[in-house]
Design an enzyme around this catalytic site. Structure first.
Site, short mmCIF file in Angstrom:
data_model
loop_
_atom_site.label_atom_id
_atom_site.label_comp_id
_atom_site.label_asym_id
_atom_site.label_seq_id
_atom_site.Cartn_x
_atom_site.Cartn_y
_atom_site.Cartn_z
N CYS A 94 58.67 23.17 2.03
CA CYS A 94 57.68 23.02 3.09
C CYS A 94 57.81 21.68 3.81
O CYS A 94 57.26 21.51 4.89
CB CYS A 94 56.29 23.17 2.53
SG CYS A 94 55.99 24.77 1.80
N SER A 128 54.39 37.60 0.51
CA SER A 128 54.50 36.34 -0.22
C SER A 128 55.95 35.91 -0.37
O SER A 128 56.85 36.75 -0.44
CB SER A 128 53.86 36.48 -1.61
OG SER A 128 52.49 36.78 -1.51
N ARG A 213 39.99 39.98 1.18
CA ARG A 213 40.83 40.42 0.05
C ARG A 213 41.21 39.25 -0.85
O ARG A 213 41.63 38.21 -0.38
CB ARG A 213 42.11 41.08 0.59
CG ARG A 213 43.10 41.49 -0.49
CD ARG A 213 44.26 42.26 0.10
NE ARG A 213 45.01 41.50 1.09
CZ ARG A 213 45.98 40.64 0.77
NH1 ARG A 213 46.30 40.41 -0.49
NH2 ARG A 213 46.63 40.00 1.73
N CYS A 224 44.23 31.38 2.78
CA CYS A 224 45.66 31.22 2.51
C CYS A 224 46.45 31.24 3.82
O CYS A 224 46.13 32.00 4.73
CB CYS A 224 46.17 32.35 1.61
SG CYS A 224 45.27 32.55 0.06
#
Length: 439
Positions: A94, A128, A213, A224
């Protein structure tokens, strides 16, 4: 014959003179563009913003995480130019885009170049993030041991588990509430409606955030960040270059920049909070505050790495915005949004804007376009407190610092209005100091 001793060679000043980025988009969309097209848009925008041709760029640092070797060359060869310059490919999770910026700055600071392009891009997959090389040692295997030994490991995506468990530890240690984490997601989605470059631009109620969710334990999908396609770029220059091309009115100095990797505490203290990067962030911030002479109270705007709502709260404390353990109170006071002490992630953060790993950080300096400000103002926005696990990011106010946090690397940058070159411009526009953080 022994070498003669001498004083260290003085480091040169480095300025950001142009930025550009694409809108971040969900991967896999019909008619989605490939990485060369994304890089082309970001690079051409940055050069146009700097008002210079690609032919005067002396080196390029290109960041991406997913892609074949030398994709950096392919990303700019047939769009920006074939000038034979050194092109360095960067991969640092990242912090990839931030690392590209870090390297570009060092090249100028050390006198190896006068103008360097830092560009990051990412073309991602849906869902993901998954491990790509199962036949090799996982680079975060030792980090996972800390997680397993304290909370165990479930058969779901690993990264949400790491940060959810860091939040769980924070709740157990300091009494932080699930609702306080959710308020961060609510705030960032609310901010995103003003950012046309954001992947998502929809406001939700706090209840909708909390009941969306579940991804892992209490952590819901609206807390997220999503995977994304996108690119962002920045043109860096020396003071000599700035004066030669008459760029004084738009030059933004990088006043301080630090990179910190894992410390012994990441593994030895048996803390998930420290394992996900708290001490790295804290140390990088300390070094930047020291070099710049600034403190948290000097900052007005902060962009930080909110890969998950938990990480944003942890970063408040690492940056010294509040004492350790009191990030939840800062949230409840509203000191992270308009009307509070700081405006944090006015871009909508990664949670709304998206997280194309290689491009996340660069975007930090570019999102300012959202506010349709002048070029000078836009450049000043490059300076935010950004906490991001790599890549380029987006920002929205004038200048001060940027952090990049990663399980293995953390950066901190300060862009300051104290540069003699553009001090008069700042006074004219009544600019305020801002801070940016990335992970």
């Amino acid at each position: 014959m022994p070498l003669a001793t001498s004083e260290p060679w003085p480091l040169r000043r480095v300025f950001v003179v142009g930025v550009g980025m694409t809108k971040f988009l969900k991967p896999g969309l019909e008619n989605s563009r490939d990485y060369p097209d994304l890089a082309k848009e970001a690079g051409q925008k940055a050069l146009a913003d700097a008002q210079i041709p690609y032919s005067v760029v002396e080196q390029a640092c290109i960041g991406y995480v997913y892609g074949d070797s030398t994709s950096g060359q392919r990303s700019i060869y047939h769009s920006l130019g074939l000038t034979g310059i050194p092109i360095i490919n960067v991969n640092n999770n990242c912090a990839t885009g931030s690392t590209a910026l870090f390297m570009a700055r060092q090249l100028i600071q050390g006198g190896m170049a006068d103008c360097v392009l830092a560009l990051g891009f990412e073309k991602m997959e849906k869902g993901s993030i998954q491990t790509k090389s199962s036949h090799r040692t996982n680079p975060i295997d030792k980090h996972l041991e800390v997680l397993i030994n304290k909370y165990g490991l479930s058969a779901t995506a690993v990264t949400p588990q790491m940060f959810a468990c860091a939040g769980k530890e924070h709740m157990e240690k300091y009494g932080t509430k699930v609702e306080q984490f959710a308020k961060i997601g609510w705030k960032n989605h609310k901010h995103s409606v003003n950012n046309p470059y954001s992947q998502f631009q929809q406001e939700y109620s706090l209840d909708e955030v909390m009941t969306s969710r579940k991804v892992f334990d209490y952590l819901t999908v609206l807390q997220c960040c999503p995977t994304s396609d996108g690119a962002a770029a920045a043109v860096l220059a020396s003071e000599v270059f700035v004066r030669k091309y008459g760029l004084e009115s738009k030059a933004v100095e990088i006043l301080a920049q630090e990179m910190v990797t894992d410390l012994p505490s990441s593994f030895e203290d048996k803390s998930i909070i420290k394992m996900v990067g708290f001490d790295m962030s804290k140390e990088a911030a300390r070094k930047c505050y020291e070099k710049s002479g600034l403190r948290p109270n000097d900052i007005n705007v902060i962009e930080l790495h909110d890969c998950f709502s938990v990480n944003e709260l942890l970063t408040y404390e690492a940056l010294g915005l509040c004492p350790e353990g009191q990030g939840g109170r800062l949230v409840d006071r509203g000191d992270n949004t308009y009307g509070g002490k700081w405006v944090i992630n006015p871009s909508g953060g990664l949670i709304s804007k998206g997280h194309p790993l290689g491009a996340t950080v660069a975007a930090l300096g570019c999102t300012t376009c959202i506010f349709k400000l002048t070029t000078v103002y836009l450049q000043l926005m490059l300076c935010y407190f950004t906490c991001d696990v790599g890549g380029f990011y987006n920002s929205i106010y004038p200048c001060t610092s940027e952090y990049i946090v990663n399980p293995t690397v953390y950066y901190c940058y300060y862009f300051s209005k104290q540069s003699n070159i553009f001090q008069s411009n700042l006074k004219m526009r009544g600019m305020r100091i801002s801070l940016g953080v990335m992970e």
